[in-house]
Design an enzyme around this catalytic site. Structure first.
Site, PDB file in Angstrom:
ATOM      1  N   SER A 295       1.010 -21.585  45.021  1.00  0.00           N
ATOM      2  CA  SER A 295       1.650 -21.360  46.315  1.00  0.00           C
ATOM      3  C   SER A 295       1.661 -22.581  47.223  1.00  0.00           C
ATOM      4  CB  SER A 295       0.993 -20.184  47.025  1.00  0.00           C
ATOM      5  OG  SER A 295      -0.402 -20.365  47.120  1.00  0.00           O
TER       6      SER A 295
ATOM      7  N   HIS B 269       5.621 -16.490  43.564  1.00  0.00           N
ATOM      8  CA  HIS B 269       6.646 -17.476  43.923  1.00  0.00           C
ATOM      9  C   HIS B 269       7.629 -17.770  42.798  1.00  0.00           C
ATOM     10  CE1 HIS B 269       4.559 -18.375  47.679  1.00  0.00           C
ATOM     11  NE2 HIS B 269       3.458 -18.220  46.973  1.00  0.00           N
TER      12      HIS B 269
ATOM     13  N   LYS C 139       8.780 -12.138  49.225  1.00  0.00           N
ATOM     14  CA  LYS C 139       9.223 -13.531  49.139  1.00  0.00           C
ATOM     15  C   LYS C 139      10.682 -13.558  48.674  1.00  0.00           C
ATOM     16  CE  LYS C 139       4.546 -14.957  49.303  1.00  0.00           C
ATOM     17  NZ  LYS C 139       3.256 -14.959  48.645  1.00  0.00           N
TER      18      LYS C 139
END
Ligand code: PLP
Length: 391
Positions: free
Chosen positions: A175, A203, A235
């Protein structure tokens, strides 16, 4: 009583004091932060779906059918068919047998790790894993062994000298560094040593791999190689929540044992339906990922030419390494004076001496947005003289 005021003061002195900005309006590249319009390069809305009209419409359409609140936990009467639809959609999308929807990625990591290992077992964790993984390891009461970042050789040696239940956990995309874990090698050593591999693809989900299926799919790894896949939905998917996907028996086990799944109110079911819509967008549209990659490639090339120090990342997370906390803050402030929002990341989020600006890209950014960032970075280069930037 402990002197909380003095501790806060110490944080301020060390350049480690954190403050929050007040955002008004939707999340998108041009934000209103503390009443000021800024072009942001720090959100995790990698595909620009957080404010996508079709996701907003899906949420509006869902509300009359499901109402708003989750009202109860999943094991009481909160498990709405909307949650079930999303779980089926996520399992199909990730090519896995089944999936379980959690309220947040933080809770998924806590719940999964603490359910799958316990006292007497050993969990092996990459040194740069996300805080929620670290906390999950602690909560599990298993013995925790941290291995060097991406260092499969040292992990293999640790696994070889350990008996009992073994779980290996890693971020898919790290991250704060943006690099991708060596998943193929990790899967091989886990198989060799009988360890259960858990990959947190917060991610990578939506961004990497065929149709955005994530880092595990990008390496061509299936449920056999990576039995437990965790993904977050706040995200790239632009909504909220998280999921765990894998063999049915493991999901069943988690329903029985994952305390962060059991003892919490179900997410609003309408949100689950809006997330189904977002998965459709992720799956159908490679254009967003291609545009995003174009921005990333251009940034890397131009930032390096300006003398900035980058990390070996090919993902939308493109940190500019600074080192000193104050220097990172100064660069962030100078960019803000030029209308840009890029937050400085300091310890303990990153190791001491590795403060950085975490630049992130979104498919919602235009090349003109990137022009603005590059111009500001060119103007601010002098601020990092002596911090490893060639000026
Ligand atoms: C953001 C993040 C999480 C937490 O997910 P939330 O849904 O925001 O709670 C977990 N793991 C990693 C690697 C993350 O970056």
């Amino acid at each position: 009583m402990r002197d909380f005021t003095a501790e806060l003061e110490q944080r301020k002195q060390a350049g480690l004091y954190r403050t929050r900005r007040h955002i008004s309006g939707p999340q998108q590249p041009v934000l209103t932060a503390d009443g000021k319009r800024l072009l942001s390069f720090c959100s995790n809305d990698y595909l620009g779906l957080a404010n996508h009209p079709s996701n907003l419409e899906a949420l509006r359409d869902a509300l009359p059918k499901t109402g708003l609140g989750g009202a109860a936990s999943h094991l009481v009467c909160g498990h709405h068919e909307a949650h079930h639809f999303l779980e089926e959609r996520l399992a199909a999308f990730t090519g896995r047998s089944s999936a379980l929807f959690f309220s947040t990625g933080y809770m998924a990591n806590l719940g999964v790790i603490s359910a799958l290992v316990g006292r007497g077992d050993t969990v092996f964790s990459d040194r740069l894993n996300h805080a929620s993984i670290i906390d999950g390891c602690i909560l599990s009461r298993a013995k925790v062994r941290r291995y060097g970042h991406g260092d499969v050789g040292s992990l293999a040696a640790m696994l070889a000298e350990t008996s009992g239940h073994k779980l290996v956990v890693t971020d898919g995309v790290f991250s704060m560094d943006g690099d991708v874990a060596p998943l193929r090698e990790l899967a091989a050593v886990c198989r060799e040593h009988g360890a259960l591999l858990v990959v947190d693809d917060a991610h990578g989900f939506g961004v990497l791999g065929p149709r955005g299926q994530g880092s595990v799919a990008e390496f061509g790894l299936s449920e056999e190689n990576v039995p437990v896949l965790i993904g977050t939905l706040g995200k790239a998917a632009g909504t909220s929540g998280a999921f765990v996907a894998g063999p049915g028996v493991l999901m069943d086990y988690l329903v029985q044992k994952a305390r962060t799944y059991i003892y919490t109110t179900a997410m609003p079911p309408a949100l689950a339906l809006a997330t189904c819509n977002s998965i459709d967008l992720i799956e159908q549209d490679d254009k967003r990922r291609i545009h995003l990659q174009g921005l990333i490639d251009r940034f890397r090339c131009e930032a390096k030419a300006l003398g900035y120090s980058l990390m070996s990342s090919r993902t939308p997370i493109q940190p500019i390494m600074v080192g000193d906390n104050w220097a990172a803050l100064a660069l962030s402030r100078a960019l803000e004076e030029r209308g840009l929002l890029v937050t400085a990341i300091r310890p303990p989020t990153v190791p001491a001496g590795e403060a950085r600006l975490r630049v992130t890209f979104s498919a919602a950014h235009s090349h003109e947005d990137l022009d603005s960032l590059m111009q500001a970075l060119a103007d601010c280069r002098h601020l990092l003289a002596g911090e490893g930037v060639a000026v």
